[in-house]
Scaffold this motif. Structure first.
Motif, PDB file in Angstrom:
ATOM      1  N   TYR A  15      13.858  12.082  49.142  1.00 29.13           N
ATOM      2  CA  TYR A  15      13.758  13.496  49.492  1.00 29.13           C
ATOM      3  C   TYR A  15      13.547  13.673  51.000  1.00 29.13           C
ATOM      4  O   TYR A  15      14.174  14.531  51.628  1.00 29.13           O
ATOM      5  CB  TYR A  15      12.623  14.157  48.705  1.00 29.13           C
ATOM      6  CG  TYR A  15      12.745  13.951  47.218  1.00 29.13           C
ATOM      7  CD1 TYR A  15      13.803  14.521  46.506  1.00 29.13           C
ATOM      8  CD2 TYR A  15      11.846  13.153  46.525  1.00 29.13           C
ATOM      9  CE1 TYR A  15      13.949  14.317  45.145  1.00 29.13           C
ATOM     10  CE2 TYR A  15      11.975  12.935  45.163  1.00 29.13           C
ATOM     11  CZ  TYR A  15      13.023  13.518  44.477  1.00 29.13           C
ATOM     12  OH  TYR A  15      13.169  13.298  43.145  1.00 29.13           O
ATOM     13  N   VAL A  16      12.655  12.854  51.579  1.00 29.62           N
ATOM     14  CA  VAL A  16      12.431  12.927  53.031  1.00 29.62           C
ATOM     15  C   VAL A  16      13.669  12.441  53.777  1.00 29.62           C
ATOM     16  O   VAL A  16      14.107  13.048  54.762  1.00 29.62           O
ATOM     17  CB  VAL A  16      11.193  12.088  53.426  1.00 29.62           C
ATOM     18  CG1 VAL A  16      11.078  11.980  54.941  1.00 29.62           C
ATOM     19  CG2 VAL A  16       9.932  12.713  52.850  1.00 29.62           C
ATOM     20  N   TYR A  17      14.260  11.343  53.285  1.00 33.99           N
ATOM     21  CA  TYR A  17      15.464  10.784  53.910  1.00 33.99           C
ATOM     22  C   TYR A  17      16.585  11.827  53.917  1.00 33.99           C
ATOM     23  O   TYR A  17      17.259  12.051  54.923  1.00 33.99           O
ATOM     24  CB  TYR A  17      15.892   9.548  53.126  1.00 33.99           C
ATOM     25  CG  TYR A  17      17.081   8.809  53.692  1.00 33.99           C
ATOM     26  CD1 TYR A  17      16.938   7.909  54.739  1.00 33.99           C
ATOM     27  CD2 TYR A  17      18.353   9.005  53.166  1.00 33.99           C
ATOM     28  CE1 TYR A  17      18.031   7.225  55.260  1.00 33.99           C
ATOM     29  CE2 TYR A  17      19.452   8.325  53.659  1.00 33.99           C
ATOM     30  CZ  TYR A  17      19.279   7.437  54.711  1.00 33.99           C
ATOM     31  OH  TYR A  17      20.362   6.765  55.224  1.00 33.99           O
ATOM     32  N   SER A  18      16.772  12.485  52.761  1.00 31.10           N
ATOM     33  CA  SER A  18      17.812  13.509  52.642  1.00 31.10           C
ATOM     34  C   SER A  18      17.497  14.719  53.518  1.00 31.10           C
ATOM     35  O   SER A  18      18.389  15.284  54.164  1.00 31.10           O
ATOM     36  CB  SER A  18      17.942  13.939  51.175  1.00 31.10           C
ATOM     37  OG  SER A  18      18.817  15.026  51.034  1.00 31.10           O
ATOM     38  N   SER A  19      16.224  15.117  53.541  1.00 29.80           N
ATOM     39  CA  SER A  19      15.850  16.307  54.316  1.00 29.80           C
ATOM     40  C   SER A  19      16.025  16.076  55.819  1.00 29.80           C
ATOM     41  O   SER A  19      16.416  16.994  56.545  1.00 29.80           O
ATOM     42  CB  SER A  19      14.402  16.706  54.017  1.00 29.80           C
ATOM     43  OG  SER A  19      13.497  15.736  54.498  1.00 29.80           O
ATOM     44  N   SER A 480       9.185  22.066  59.928  1.00 25.16           N
ATOM     45  CA  SER A 480       9.226  22.981  58.780  1.00 25.16           C
ATOM     46  C   SER A 480      10.475  22.759  57.936  1.00 25.16           C
ATOM     47  O   SER A 480      10.416  22.775  56.698  1.00 25.16           O
ATOM     48  CB  SER A 480       9.172  24.438  59.256  1.00 25.16           C
ATOM     49  OG  SER A 480       7.975  24.698  59.943  1.00 25.16           O
ATOM     50  N   MET A 481      11.602  22.549  58.594  1.00 16.14           N
ATOM     51  CA  MET A 481      12.848  22.311  57.858  1.00 16.14           C
ATOM     52  C   MET A 481      12.769  21.017  57.048  1.00 16.14           C
ATOM     53  O   MET A 481      13.130  20.979  55.867  1.00 16.14           O
ATOM     54  CB  MET A 481      14.026  22.236  58.831  1.00 16.14           C
ATOM     55  CG  MET A 481      14.463  23.556  59.413  1.00 16.14           C
ATOM     56  SD  MET A 481      15.956  23.412  60.430  1.00 16.14           S
ATOM     57  CE  MET A 481      17.215  23.251  59.174  1.00 16.14           C
ATOM     58  N   SER A 486      12.248  18.503  51.838  1.00 16.14           N
ATOM     59  CA  SER A 486      11.607  17.379  51.144  1.00 16.14           C
ATOM     60  C   SER A 486      10.881  17.839  49.887  1.00 16.14           C
ATOM     61  O   SER A 486      10.857  17.137  48.881  1.00 16.14           O
ATOM     62  CB  SER A 486      10.594  16.682  52.074  1.00 16.14           C
ATOM     63  OG  SER A 486      11.211  16.180  53.223  1.00 16.14           O
ATOM     64  N   LEU A 487      10.284  19.031  49.958  1.00 14.09           N
ATOM     65  CA  LEU A 487       9.420  19.504  48.872  1.00 14.09           C
ATOM     66  C   LEU A 487      10.124  20.451  47.901  1.00 14.09           C
ATOM     67  O   LEU A 487       9.516  20.889  46.928  1.00 14.09           O
ATOM     68  CB  LEU A 487       8.199  20.215  49.472  1.00 14.09           C
ATOM     69  CG  LEU A 487       7.319  19.363  50.397  1.00 14.09           C
ATOM     70  CD1 LEU A 487       6.325  20.243  51.143  1.00 14.09           C
ATOM     71  CD2 LEU A 487       6.584  18.308  49.593  1.00 14.09           C
TER      72      LEU A 487
END
Length: 754
Positions: A15-19, A480-481, A486-487
């Motif tokens: 999720y962090v990697y994608s974000s 913020s983005m 991620s969340l």
């Protein structure tokens, strides 16, 4: 709590990697455009990038590429039509109806196209009043299309450079979920556990594990570079995922009568010791997950042999000191738990060995499975599927009607002159984001959206009021983005909060000094959209969760029956097909999770729609126990040992008769006398009683054997545990049959008979 490990879990997750990828793909063009003073003119470029990026769901490369291409086509078509008919109210209403129905209905083809459909409606909302396109519509559309294509190019480049990254991260997340599952299980062994709370946590975690396993199956089994290539990495990833599913089953096998266990050993410290050791195992499993997510080699963080030896010493000392003929059977249960813990320890050590990435070992490894049998079912993309869902009996069609009506109301409300709506599209976007097929999810999202928007707006207002350094504000925008994307899947409140902050920051860069207007509009529009979404979800063709219960209970009962039969085939000296067994295991876990998930959503439905809630809860709980106890029994089926002392045929008939009665009652069929007779069978196992009596006599005569081999367990203990597990399955199946008899008797006037 190990904060370092928790941070690594988050930072290395997909999720962090994608974000980060989405954020950079969106922000880098903004920086370039801003440098040349063109950002306001070309603002649709990063907007198109972010929309297409949000449709990128985890899965095989080909499906992701195709869905992104389809999304670009849909977005450009929707933006073009919306721009051309802007201001012509009858045509705008017609496009809302057509697009609202079509893009909601394509959700019948799965989550991937459902995401495309939702974002297409967001694009419609953005372009519906034409204020973003300006006078030169063609130029605006070309800029928007270029932004969409930009993300597709980035996706192609990144996946070419790192073809295994997503699969590795998803498999790693499977291990992290299993680590959390084991932590919950460990709490059954702490002092004075809250059994009801833990049972609910176990059920909720099983739902999460099932959903993740389904997504990972599709990604791993349909990624050609993993299935077809014979590289070290592809083989290792495949085996690591299959090992995670075997580990999941081993974790389920530790199911026991915890209340009896706590009562039997309440004056000792052995259960607390087990609790502590299981937490150590949980940390090791999490360590494997983090290593997979970060594409690093996993190394044990503690010496499991030493810790397990200490636990064994404690157990054997307790046994030698406290075991008597009266508590012999309790110690047999405890010995079996110790054996299961030993098997989990071995499994973790084996996973570490596989993860050592020994090239020679990796090349010799093979799954030997027909992977097609393990793939999740999905609808093929053809018109017949869509056509068959154009009916009020289809939940997809009912949802499409709801969302279309809500969008129409939202658009008409935005036209009311006395409201002075500054940003029409915020109302429509919020409706699309909140309104989901299930009322319970809509209700939950509605509240989270409003609270997140208000909190985010207040924070953003304060930041813009006190901070006037653009570099700092830009840093806040970036953070913020990343946090929002991620969340977005797991923590909706926080995702909305950070989304609101970066929206405020974006508008401030485009139109400085307009924060008061944005603050008012954002909150007012969210409030209006929330009211519309709630009323429509409650009034317009709602689909209540209780209407799904019967079908889901049928599937769960049937899956548990076939799973149990596949395990018993070994005891009945039939051919034990490992592949067939694993398919049945997968189906049982999926059916159980679907039923549990539906029950969890039903709790959020209005009180008058929580039909027979307690009965359904009892059925879910008994289904969970049957699946877990069958998993415990399967460990004996997979061994090379024979157990002729067990009257397997009688036990099989006895238990399956109860399970078949459950299925018959659910289907509205008459229960045959044969089934009733089979349920009353008394298995002939006098030899086990004789062996148990003999062992108790030995203890009375002080003939105690101090054998301390953690890898060996006495044949009598194995027999007694198999007998106890079979007895537990029968008792739970019988209880479930009584539960479902009550359910059907109470539902005769409302549920259809088969």
């Amino acid at each position: 709590m190990n904060y370092s490990a928790e941070l690594k879990k988050i930072v290395t997750s997909q999720y962090v990697y994608s974000s980060i990828r989405i954020t950079l793909a969106t922000v880098i063009p903004c920086l370039v455009l801003s440098y040349f003073g063109l950002l306001k003119e070309y603002f649709l470029f990063p907007l198109g990038t972010s929309f297409v990026a949000l449709t990128d769901q985890p899965g095989p490369f080909i499906r992701r590429r195709n869905s992104l291409t389809f999304a670009i086509f849909c977005f450009v078509v929707v933006a073009s039509i919306a721009s051309l008919v802007k201001g012509i109210i009858p045509l705008v209403l017609l496009e809302v109806i057509v697009f609202g129905m079509f893009f909601s209905l394509i959700g019948v083809y799965g989550q991937r196209l459902a995401a495309v459909g939702s974002l297409a409606l967001v694009v419609l909302a953005i372009f519906i009043d034409g204020h973003l396109t300006g006078a030169n519509i063609l130029k605006s559309l070309l800029i928007f299309a270029a932004g969409c294509i930009w993300f597709l190019l980035i996706f192609l480049i990144v996946t070419t450079i790192q073809p295994y990254k997503l699969a590795s991260q998803m498999i790693g997340e499977n291990y992290l979920q299993l680590a959390e599952f084991l932590k919950i299980k460990a709490n059954y062994y702490q002092k004075n556990p809250d059994f009801d709370k833990l049972s609910l946590q176990i059920i909720a975690k099983q739902i999460g594990i099932k959903n993740l396993q389904e997504e990972t199956r599709e990604t791993v089994f349909k990624t050609r570079t993993i299935v077809n290539e014979s590289t070290t990495i592809s083989r290792l990833l495949m085996l690591m995922f299959l090992n995670s599913m075997d580990l999941h089953e081993k974790l389920m096998t530790s199911e026991s009568d915890y209340k009896k266990l706590q009562e039997s050993f309440k004056d000792t410290t052995i259960l607390v010791k087990i609790h502590d050791y299981l937490n150590i195992l949980s940390e090791e499993i999490a360590n494997i997950g983090i290593s997979l997510q970060s594409s690093a080699r996993a190394k044990p963080i503690s010496d499991l042999e030493v810790h397990f030896h200490e636990l064994n010493v404690h157990y054997y000392e307790l046994r030698n000191k406290e075991m008597t003929p009266e508590n012999l059977e309790n110690f047999m249960i405890l010995r079996q738990i110790m054996m299961r813990i030993n098997e989990i320890t071995k499994e973790i050590n084996e996973i570490y060995k596989v993860f050592s990435q020994n090239v020679k070992l990796a090349k010799s490894l093979s799954t030997g499975l027909d992977l097609k049998k393990f793939m999740p079912k999905e609808e093929k993309i053809n018109f017949k599927v869509l056509k068959s869902n154009i009916s009020l009996t289809s939940s997809h069609f009912r949802h499409a009607i709801r969302i279309t009506i809500a969008l129409l109301i939202g658009y008409l409300v935005s036209l009311l002159p006395f409201l002075v709506i500054g940003h029409t599209y915020w109302i429509l976007i919020t409706i699309v984001a909140i309104l989901k097929p299930a009322y319970s999810i809509t209700k939950q999202r509605n509240l989270l959206r409003f609270y997140g928007t208000v909190a985010g707006a207040v924070i953003a207002y304060g930041l813009l009021h006190f901070i006037h350094i653009n570099a700092v504000l830009f840093g806040i925008l970036l953070i913020s983005m990343i946090l929002c994307f991620s969340l977005l899947k797991g923590k909706y409140f926080w995702a909305v909060l950070f989304m609101t902050i970066y929206v405020f920051m974006s508008f401030n860069f485009l139109n400085p000094g307009n924060v008061n207007v944005i603050f008012k509009d954002r909150i007012v529009d969210t409030f209006i959209a929330g009211i519309i979404a709630f009323l429509v979800s409650y009034i317009v063709l709602p689909v209540w969760e209780h209407t799904q219960n019967l079908d889901l209970m049928k599937k769960s009962a049937e899956s548990n029956l076939t799973y149990f039969h596949s395990v018993m085939s070994k005891f009945l000296n039939e051919n034990f097909d490992v592949e067939n067994y694993k398919v049945k295991r997968k189906n049982a876990i999926i059916s159980l999770a679907n039923l549990s998930d539906n029950f969890q959503r039903m709790i959020s439905d209005p009180k008058n729609q929580q039909k027979k809630l307690e009965v359904v809860h009892q059925f879910v709980a008994t289904s969970h126990l049957i699946t877990a106890y069958t998993a415990s029994l399967s460990q004996y089926a997979k061994s090379n040992q024979q157990y002729p002392e067990i009257d397997s045929e009688s036990w099989s008939k006895k238990i399956e008769s109860e399970m078949n009665q459950v299925s018959a009652i659910l289907n509205g069929d008459k229960i045959s006398e044969t089934l009733r007779m089979d349920s009353r069978l008394e298995p002939e196992e006098s030899s086990i009683e004789d062996m148990l009596h003999k062992r108790k006599t030995e203890l009375l005569e002080n003939e105690h054997f101090d054998i301390r081999d953690p890898n060996k367990i006495s044949h009598l203990t194995e027999l007694k545990n198999i007998h106890d597990v079979l007895e537990l399955i029968y008792d739970v199946a019988k209880e479930q049959r009584k539960v479902i008899e009550k359910y059907r008797n109470e539902e005769k006037t409302t549920l259809p008979q088969s």
